[in-house]
Design a protein around this motif. Structure first.
Motif, mmCIF file in Angstrom:
data_model
loop_
_atom_site.group_PDB
_atom_site.id
_atom_site.type_symbol
_atom_site.label_atom_id
_atom_site.label_comp_id
_atom_site.label_asym_id
_atom_site.label_seq_id
_atom_site.Cartn_x
_atom_site.Cartn_y
_atom_site.Cartn_z
ATOM 1 N N VAL A 14 17.879 -33.305 4.753
ATOM 2 C CA VAL A 14 19.285 -33.716 4.643
ATOM 3 C C VAL A 14 19.411 -35.224 4.728
ATOM 4 C CG1 VAL A 14 21.598 -33.455 5.582
ATOM 5 C CG2 VAL A 14 19.930 -31.625 5.890
ATOM 6 N N GLN A 88 14.009 -24.674 0.205
ATOM 7 C CA GLN A 88 15.378 -24.447 0.666
ATOM 8 C C GLN A 88 16.257 -25.674 0.371
ATOM 9 O OE1 GLN A 88 15.989 -24.138 4.858
ATOM 10 N NE2 GLN A 88 17.810 -22.871 4.632
ATOM 11 N N LEU A 91 17.036 -25.799 -3.325
ATOM 12 C CA LEU A 91 18.079 -24.848 -3.724
ATOM 13 C C LEU A 91 19.437 -25.294 -3.199
ATOM 14 C CD1 LEU A 91 15.970 -21.623 -3.333
ATOM 15 C CD2 LEU A 91 17.113 -22.328 -5.435
ATOM 16 N N GLY A 92 19.458 -25.939 -2.030
ATOM 17 C CA GLY A 92 20.714 -26.500 -1.521
ATOM 18 C C GLY A 92 21.249 -27.571 -2.464
ATOM 19 N N LEU B 91 27.519 -22.047 0.600
ATOM 20 C CA LEU B 91 26.120 -21.617 0.631
ATOM 21 C C LEU B 91 25.185 -22.817 0.543
ATOM 22 C CD1 LEU B 91 26.549 -18.377 -1.445
ATOM 23 C CD2 LEU B 91 25.591 -18.475 0.853
ATOM 24 N N GLY B 92 25.594 -23.854 -0.189
ATOM 25 C CA GLY B 92 24.812 -25.092 -0.226
ATOM 26 C C GLY B 92 24.718 -25.709 1.166
ATOM 27 N N GLN B 95 22.342 -24.155 3.633
ATOM 28 C CA GLN B 95 20.911 -24.411 3.484
ATOM 29 C C GLN B 95 20.414 -25.524 4.398
ATOM 30 O OE1 GLN B 95 19.430 -22.008 1.986
ATOM 31 N NE2 GLN B 95 21.511 -21.353 1.533
ATOM 32 N N HIS B 96 21.299 -26.420 4.830
ATOM 33 C CA HIS B 96 20.783 -27.441 5.740
ATOM 34 C C HIS B 96 21.537 -27.499 7.063
ATOM 35 C CE1 HIS B 96 23.587 -29.859 3.090
ATOM 36 N NE2 HIS B 96 24.093 -30.049 4.291
#
Lengths: 177, 177
Positions: A14, A88, A91-92, B91-92, B95-96
């Motif tokens: 992130v 992950q 995909l985010g 949903l994005g 993911q983090h």
């Protein structure tokens, strides 16, 4: 790319920025931007550049065993850093960066889909898969339950889960005549 | 929350910030942070607060028809702004942001799963679902292929796709004896 992966391991995906990667690599940020115009593209290249095991189907003549083996390999890979968090994060990014989503599909999902359909077509010809089963859907149907666990419920994907999913998909929802 | 949804429609979910929402709502950013400590939590509350159709299963005695109807309703909702982009953004974020993922599962996915399992259990008792089918997996198996299309391939989810997935899942991969 090495700088990106090292930095990601320290700060997480992130907080990773193109600027941070440039500093770590000792180059200007424009040098990094020229190669990757977004974090998502950088993640995708990193993922594809890692020398992981090749995800190819064997054909031993036993479709369930071959699928199980291939899915175990994919699941084990996700459990091995940096694969899981990197995929992950990728995909985010794909959820808000359509260009990343397009590249991911062209460079990774579509080739995997073609291999999967080819292996299943052979199994269907050998009578190991129902002749009524719609092969074009096989990638969604086989990998959908894994992605659901990976992206939505976030529960661990164990070999036992893979076995249960394969059993359920082979059984099908419909009652046997 | 209205301020957040209005602003998101203008700037998109990626550029939405808690600060921006506070400015739009005419309050201090701490007022917003007290209620939602992240964008993901704000998205989740927004999603759950929208007065959408209730996603409940009917029981007409025909499991395939009832599933089809319920999935069509979910898919139609995703095609109606702001549901689709909002759910994708949520949903994005999940993911983090593990806290978002936990809340999403507790407040949305788990209740949906319980309803789905209950409807399928009734169908299994009525002989419309194979007695060998592992009901605990039904949510992954039914919704996995839809999430795969929604989050990974990003192709539109049409009613025709839903029909094909249901057919394939009822048929199962295994050959009929």
């Amino acid at each position: 790319m090495r700088a990106a992966l090292d930095l990601a391991r320290e700060v997480g995906y992130v907080k990773l920025s193109i600027e941070g990667v440039a500093v770590r690599a000792g180059v200007g940020k424009h040098t990094v931007y020229r190669r990757w115009d977004s974090k998502g593209q950088l993640f995708l290249d990193s993922l594809l550049s890692l020398n992981g095991p090749v995800l190819d189907y064997r054909d031993t003549g036993d479709i369930k065993a071959d699928l199980r083996r291939q899915i175990y390999a994919a699941v084990d890979l996700l459990g091995t850093p940096p694969w899981g968090p990197l995929y992950q994060a990728l995909l985010g990014e794909a959820q808000h960066d359509p260009a990343v989503s397009v590249s991911l599909n062209e460079r990774f999902i579509r080739p995997q889909t073609e291999k999967t359909v080819a292996r299943l077509r052979a199994a269907q010809e050998q009578g190991q898969v129902s002749p009524d089963f719609d092969l074009d859907l096989v990638m969604s149907i086989l990998s959908g339950p894994l992605y659901f666990q990976f992206l939505v419920t976030r529960e661990p994907i164990t070999h036992a889960y893979v076995d249960r999913v394969l059993e359920a998909l082979f059984t099908g929802l419909g009652p046997r005549p």
